[in-house]
Design a protein around this motif. Structure first.
Motif, PDB file in Angstrom:
ATOM      1  N   LYS A   3      56.303  74.359  30.833  1.00 26.33           N
ATOM      2  CA  LYS A   3      56.352  74.012  29.404  1.00 26.33           C
ATOM      3  C   LYS A   3      56.089  72.526  29.219  1.00 26.33           C
ATOM      4  O   LYS A   3      55.279  72.123  28.390  1.00 26.33           O
ATOM      5  CB  LYS A   3      57.743  74.359  28.833  1.00 26.33           C
ATOM      6  N   ILE A   4      56.797  71.708  30.017  1.00 30.91           N
ATOM      7  CA  ILE A   4      56.657  70.256  29.879  1.00 30.91           C
ATOM      8  C   ILE A   4      55.228  69.827  30.180  1.00 30.91           C
ATOM      9  O   ILE A   4      54.608  69.084  29.423  1.00 30.91           O
ATOM     10  CB  ILE A   4      57.625  69.534  30.844  1.00 30.91           C
ATOM     11  N   LEU A   5      54.678  70.321  31.308  1.00 29.56           N
ATOM     12  CA  LEU A   5      53.366  69.835  31.736  1.00 29.56           C
ATOM     13  C   LEU A   5      52.250  70.355  30.836  1.00 29.56           C
ATOM     14  O   LEU A   5      51.350  69.603  30.463  1.00 29.56           O
ATOM     15  CB  LEU A   5      53.125  70.230  33.201  1.00 29.56           C
ATOM     16  N   GLU A  23      45.014  71.751  28.355  1.00 30.06           N
ATOM     17  CA  GLU A  23      43.976  72.376  29.166  1.00 30.06           C
ATOM     18  C   GLU A  23      43.597  71.546  30.400  1.00 30.06           C
ATOM     19  O   GLU A  23      42.891  72.029  31.274  1.00 30.06           O
ATOM     20  CB  GLU A  23      42.707  72.560  28.314  1.00 30.06           C
ATOM     21  N   SER A  24      44.026  70.288  30.436  1.00 35.84           N
ATOM     22  CA  SER A  24      43.630  69.440  31.566  1.00 35.84           C
ATOM     23  C   SER A  24      44.332  69.809  32.853  1.00 35.84           C
ATOM     24  O   SER A  24      44.000  69.276  33.903  1.00 35.84           O
ATOM     25  CB  SER A  24      43.921  67.975  31.260  1.00 35.84           C
ATOM     26  N   ILE A  25      45.331  70.685  32.763  1.00 32.02           N
ATOM     27  CA  ILE A  25      46.053  71.023  33.990  1.00 32.02           C
ATOM     28  C   ILE A  25      46.113  72.536  34.136  1.00 32.02           C
ATOM     29  O   ILE A  25      46.167  73.262  33.148  1.00 32.02           O
ATOM     30  CB  ILE A  25      47.469  70.398  33.973  1.00 32.02           C
ATOM     31  N   ASN A  26      46.069  72.998  35.379  1.00 31.33           N
ATOM     32  CA  ASN A  26      46.148  74.428  35.647  1.00 31.33           C
ATOM     33  C   ASN A  26      47.296  74.685  36.605  1.00 31.33           C
ATOM     34  O   ASN A  26      47.284  74.200  37.729  1.00 31.33           O
ATOM     35  CB  ASN A  26      44.826  74.927  36.249  1.00 31.33           C
ATOM     36  N   LEU A  27      48.307  75.418  36.133  1.00 25.02           N
ATOM     37  CA  LEU A  27      49.467  75.651  36.978  1.00 25.02           C
ATOM     38  C   LEU A  27      49.594  77.109  37.395  1.00 25.02           C
ATOM     39  O   LEU A  27      50.655  77.546  37.818  1.00 25.02           O
ATOM     40  CB  LEU A  27      50.745  75.218  36.240  1.00 25.02           C
ATOM     41  N   MET A  31      44.777  72.460  41.524  1.00 26.42           N
ATOM     42  CA  MET A  31      44.784  71.919  40.170  1.00 26.42           C
ATOM     43  C   MET A  31      43.362  71.601  39.752  1.00 26.42           C
ATOM     44  O   MET A  31      42.597  71.036  40.502  1.00 26.42           O
ATOM     45  CB  MET A  31      45.636  70.646  40.154  1.00 26.42           C
ATOM     46  N   GLN A  32      42.989  71.974  38.536  1.00 19.06           N
ATOM     47  CA  GLN A  32      41.613  71.762  38.067  1.00 19.06           C
ATOM     48  C   GLN A  32      41.404  70.329  37.671  1.00 19.06           C
ATOM     49  O   GLN A  32      42.328  69.630  37.294  1.00 19.06           O
ATOM     50  CB  GLN A  32      41.346  72.631  36.826  1.00 19.06           C
ATOM     51  N   GLN A  33      40.135  69.904  37.660  1.00 14.09           N
ATOM     52  CA  GLN A  33      39.794  68.605  37.089  1.00 14.09           C
ATOM     53  C   GLN A  33      39.543  68.805  35.612  1.00 14.09           C
ATOM     54  O   GLN A  33      38.950  69.792  35.209  1.00 14.09           O
ATOM     55  CB  GLN A  33      38.527  68.047  37.746  1.00 14.09           C
ATOM     56  N   GLY A  34      40.014  67.870  34.797  1.00 17.73           N
ATOM     57  CA  GLY A  34      39.822  67.998  33.354  1.00 17.73           C
ATOM     58  C   GLY A  34      38.408  67.608  32.968  1.00 17.73           C
ATOM     59  O   GLY A  34      37.584  67.285  33.806  1.00 17.73           O
ATOM     60  N   GLY A  35      38.145  67.608  31.670  1.00 19.83           N
ATOM     61  CA  GLY A  35      36.780  67.315  31.232  1.00 19.83           C
ATOM     62  C   GLY A  35      36.617  65.871  30.803  1.00 19.83           C
ATOM     63  O   GLY A  35      35.922  65.581  29.824  1.00 19.83           O
ATOM     64  N   GLY A  36      37.233  64.952  31.505  1.00 18.34           N
ATOM     65  CA  GLY A  36      37.083  63.541  31.138  1.00 18.34           C
ATOM     66  C   GLY A  36      38.047  63.123  30.046  1.00 18.34           C
ATOM     67  O   GLY A  36      37.753  62.215  29.273  1.00 18.34           O
ATOM     68  N   SER A  37      39.183  63.783  29.939  1.00 19.30           N
ATOM     69  CA  SER A  37      40.141  63.426  28.887  1.00 19.30           C
ATOM     70  C   SER A  37      40.845  62.124  29.243  1.00 19.30           C
ATOM     71  O   SER A  37      40.825  61.687  30.382  1.00 19.30           O
ATOM     72  CB  SER A  37      41.178  64.529  28.744  1.00 19.30           C
ATOM     73  N   GLU A  38      41.468  61.527  28.247  1.00 17.82           N
ATOM     74  CA  GLU A  38      42.057  60.221  28.486  1.00 17.82           C
ATOM     75  C   GLU A  38      43.572  60.238  28.576  1.00 17.82           C
ATOM     76  O   GLU A  38      44.199  59.194  28.516  1.00 17.82           O
ATOM     77  CB  GLU A  38      41.638  59.262  27.346  1.00 17.82           C
ATOM     78  N   THR A  39      44.201  61.427  28.700  1.00 19.30           N
ATOM     79  CA  THR A  39      45.660  61.462  28.756  1.00 19.30           C
ATOM     80  C   THR A  39      46.150  60.696  29.973  1.00 19.30           C
ATOM     81  O   THR A  39      45.702  60.926  31.086  1.00 19.30           O
ATOM     82  CB  THR A  39      46.176  62.913  28.894  1.00 19.30           C
ATOM     83  N   GLU A  40      47.067  59.772  29.737  1.00 18.50           N
ATOM     84  CA  GLU A  40      47.604  58.982  30.837  1.00 18.50           C
ATOM     85  C   GLU A  40      48.606  59.779  31.645  1.00 18.50           C
ATOM     86  O   GLU A  40      49.370  60.561  31.100  1.00 18.50           O
ATOM     87  CB  GLU A  40      48.283  57.714  30.272  1.00 18.50           C
ATOM     88  N   VAL A  41      48.587  59.572  32.946  1.00 17.37           N
ATOM     89  CA  VAL A  41      49.547  60.240  33.827  1.00 17.37           C
ATOM     90  C   VAL A  41      50.586  59.208  34.244  1.00 17.37           C
ATOM     91  O   VAL A  41      50.259  58.242  34.906  1.00 17.37           O
ATOM     92  CB  VAL A  41      48.838  60.811  35.080  1.00 17.37           C
ATOM     93  N   THR A  42      51.821  59.412  33.822  1.00 19.96           N
ATOM     94  CA  THR A  42      52.874  58.470  34.207  1.00 19.96           C
ATOM     95  C   THR A  42      53.501  58.914  35.516  1.00 19.96           C
ATOM     96  O   THR A  42      53.283  60.031  35.981  1.00 19.96           O
ATOM     97  CB  THR A  42      53.982  58.423  33.145  1.00 19.96           C
ATOM     98  N   TRP A  43      54.307  58.021  36.095  1.00 17.65           N
ATOM     99  CA  TRP A  43      54.999  58.337  37.341  1.00 17.65           C
ATOM    100  C   TRP A  43      55.916  59.542  37.131  1.00 17.65           C
ATOM    101  O   TRP A  43      56.054  60.395  38.006  1.00 17.65           O
ATOM    102  CB  TRP A  43      55.782  57.112  37.814  1.00 17.65           C
TER     103      TRP A  43
END
Lengths: 191, 126
Positions: free
Chosen positions: B111-113, B119-123, B1-13
């Motif tokens: 789709k969900i992720l 762009e913050s995630i690479n699947l 999984m890639q690291q994003g560019g400093g985005s602020e999207t919160e990751v919930t459980w």
């Protein structure tokens, strides 16, 4: 998953494998750990390495079991064949390997027993029924162990994934912090 | 999984659990590929054996049981091979079904992720 607790952070450990703590908020996490960003990242990286080591070990065990199971099944098949021959009065003629590439013919008369190799240079004679029972038990045990192992691996992979995501989030949080601080610093300097 | 560019999207459980599930499914997909390959090979081998059997005019065939080749009458070999073919093709069918289910679940999760993280995630597979 059966091993998750009801709280949102998942299982704390499984059979010696430490669980990865899920981070709700990066700032709180860092304060709670009492570490700065670099130390936190180093700690998480080390955890990731530990997980890798355990994964290698479990995968090796899994391969072993996966090889053992068909072997036991083959043995059961042979015993079943011998059992089927009983009472027919026929002998079983088989070609077996004497050495690599060299085969010889054997005639196996009706028999009530077989010898099972138990390991450690020990071989015991069993009746056909006893042999079948023992082999079946070994097969069941091997399958059960494999199931547990697979569950361990699933747990491990989840913890690895959580740790990787946490590393990314801590790193991103740090980048974001630096940016906002830079913006603030530039704004002050301009006053 | 890639690291994003400093985005602020919160990751919930819940997000984490989705990511975990995707990882697990991906692993299972690779395992299934291998298992399906093995099952197909076994099927082909049985098919070849069955064909050879029709061509041969010997009455006794050397059939592998365990580590040895037992002398078995042709008819019995025929029925044994049929049984094995039955078992292998059922197994293959089940594996293919599982694979389809896994692929479907993975594309749902994608789709969900991607929907949440973009762009913050690479699947994708490297």
């Amino acid at each position: 998953m059966a091993s998750s607790s009801s709280s949102s952070s998942g299982a704390t450990e499984r059979r010696g494998i430490p669980g990865a703590q899920f981070v709700e908020d990066v700032q709180t996490y860092l304060t709670q750990l009492g570490l700065d960003v670099n130390s936190a990242l180093a700690f998480l990286q080390e955890r990731l390495q530990q997980y890798k080591v355990v994964e290698m070990k479990l995968l090796a065990q899994q391969r072993e079991l996966q090889a053992k199971i068909p072997d036991i099944e083959k043995c059961l098949e042979v015993v079943a064949t011998l059992q089927a021959k009983k009472g027919t009065g026929e002998e079983l003629i088989a070609d077996f390997e004497v050495s690599e590439g060299i085969y010889s013919r054997a005639s196996i008369e009706e028999t009530n027993s077989v010898c099972l190799w138990l390991g450690a240079n020990v071989m015991l004679e069993y009746s056909l029924e006893e042999a079948t029972a023992l082999l079946q038990k070994n097969l069941d045990n091997a399958r059960a162990s494999l199931e547990v192992l697979v569950a361990d691996l699933l747990f491990l992979r989840d913890q690895t994934t959580i740790t990787q995501v946490t590393i990314a989030r801590v790193y991103n949080w740090d980048v974001h912090q630096r940016r906002t601080q830079q913006v603030a610093a530039t704004a002050i300097a301009q006053e | 999984m890639q690291q994003g560019g400093g985005s602020e999207t919160e990751v919930t459980w819940e997000d984490q659990q989705n990511i975990n599930k995707f990882g697990r499914l991906n692993n299972r997909l690779h395992e299934l590929h291998d298992e399906i390959k093995i099952a197909k090979e076994a099927n082909d081998n049985l098919e070849d054996a069955s064909n050879e059997l029709i061509l041969t005019d010997e009455e006794v065939v050397r059939f592998q049981i365990g580590e040895v080749f037992a002398h078995v009458p042709k008819d019995e070999v025929e029925s044994r091979i049929e049984q094995l073919q039955e078992a292998t093709s059922q197994k293959l069918e089940k594996l293919e079904e599982e694979k389809q289910s896994v692929v479907a679940q993975m594309s749902e999760l994608k789709k969900i992720l991607y929907g949440k993280f973009g762009e913050s995630i690479n699947l994708e597979e490297d």
